[in-house]
Design a protein around this motif. Sequence first.
Motif, PDB file in Angstrom:
ATOM      1  N   ASP A   1       0.844  -1.185   0.000  1.00 49.63           N
ATOM      2  CA  ASP A   1       0.000   0.000   0.000  1.00 49.63           C
ATOM      3  C   ASP A   1       0.882   1.239   0.000  1.00 49.63           C
ATOM      4  O   ASP A   1       2.035   1.178   0.420  1.00 49.63           O
ATOM      5  CB  ASP A   1      -0.918   0.006   1.238  1.00 49.63           C
ATOM      6  N   ASP A   2       0.333   2.345  -0.461  1.00 50.16           N
ATOM      7  CA  ASP A   2       1.102   3.586  -0.469  1.00 50.16           C
ATOM      8  C   ASP A   2       0.727   4.504   0.694  1.00 50.16           C
ATOM      9  O   ASP A   2       1.208   5.626   0.765  1.00 50.16           O
ATOM     10  CB  ASP A   2       0.941   4.326  -1.803  1.00 50.16           C
ATOM     11  N   GLU A   3      -0.122   4.023   1.606  1.00 58.30           N
ATOM     12  CA  GLU A   3      -0.499   4.819   2.775  1.00 58.30           C
ATOM     13  C   GLU A   3      -0.050   4.116   4.046  1.00 58.30           C
ATOM     14  O   GLU A   3      -0.446   2.973   4.309  1.00 58.30           O
ATOM     15  CB  GLU A   3      -2.018   5.007   2.831  1.00 58.30           C
ATOM     16  N   ASP A   4       0.755   4.796   4.831  1.00 63.82           N
ATOM     17  CA  ASP A   4       1.235   4.215   6.083  1.00 63.82           C
ATOM     18  C   ASP A   4       0.089   3.814   7.010  1.00 63.82           C
ATOM     19  O   ASP A   4       0.152   2.785   7.673  1.00 63.82           O
ATOM     20  CB  ASP A   4       2.175   5.180   6.813  1.00 63.82           C
ATOM     21  N   ARG A   5      -0.966   4.630   7.051  1.00 66.67           N
ATOM     22  CA  ARG A   5      -2.073   4.304   7.962  1.00 66.67           C
ATOM     23  C   ARG A   5      -2.757   2.995   7.578  1.00 66.67           C
ATOM     24  O   ARG A   5      -3.176   2.232   8.441  1.00 66.67           O
ATOM     25  CB  ARG A   5      -3.071   5.445   8.057  1.00 66.67           C
ATOM     26  N   SER A   6      -2.835   2.697   6.295  1.00 68.00           N
ATOM     27  CA  SER A   6      -3.428   1.428   5.862  1.00 68.00           C
ATOM     28  C   SER A   6      -2.510   0.262   6.216  1.00 68.00           C
ATOM     29  O   SER A   6      -2.966  -0.783   6.670  1.00 68.00           O
ATOM     30  CB  SER A   6      -3.692   1.438   4.352  1.00 68.00           C
TER      31      SER A   6
END
Length: 99
Positions: free
Chosen positions: A81-86
Motif C-alpha cells: 500500500d502507499d499509505e502508512d495508515r493502511s
Amino acid sequence: MPSLYPHAKGISYALKDKGIDMAVASRSPTPDIAKIFLDKLEIQPMFVAREIFSSWIHKTEHFQIIHRRTGVPFNSMLFFDDEDRSIDAVKNAYCSPLF
C-alpha cells in the motif's frame, strides 16, 4: 492512458502462472474509472478478487472481503500500500506480535 512499471505485467503473469492468487483492494472516488484502467492495462483477469470501493472503508474491511471470497488465510496474504495508515491498520489487525 494508464501504465505500469516496466516489469510489473511480466511479474504479475509469472505469479499467476505459479498459482499465486492476487487481489486488488482500493479506495477510489471513481471506482468505475479504476476498473476501466485495470481493463486497459489488460491485468483485470489476473486477480481473484477486485475490491474497489468509492467509500472510504477501512482497509481491514477489504481484507475481510477478500478472505471470505477466496478462503486465503490472513497470514498467507502479502499486502502493499502507499499509505502508512493502511499498512499499520492491516499489520495491527492481522500480523502476529513478532512483526
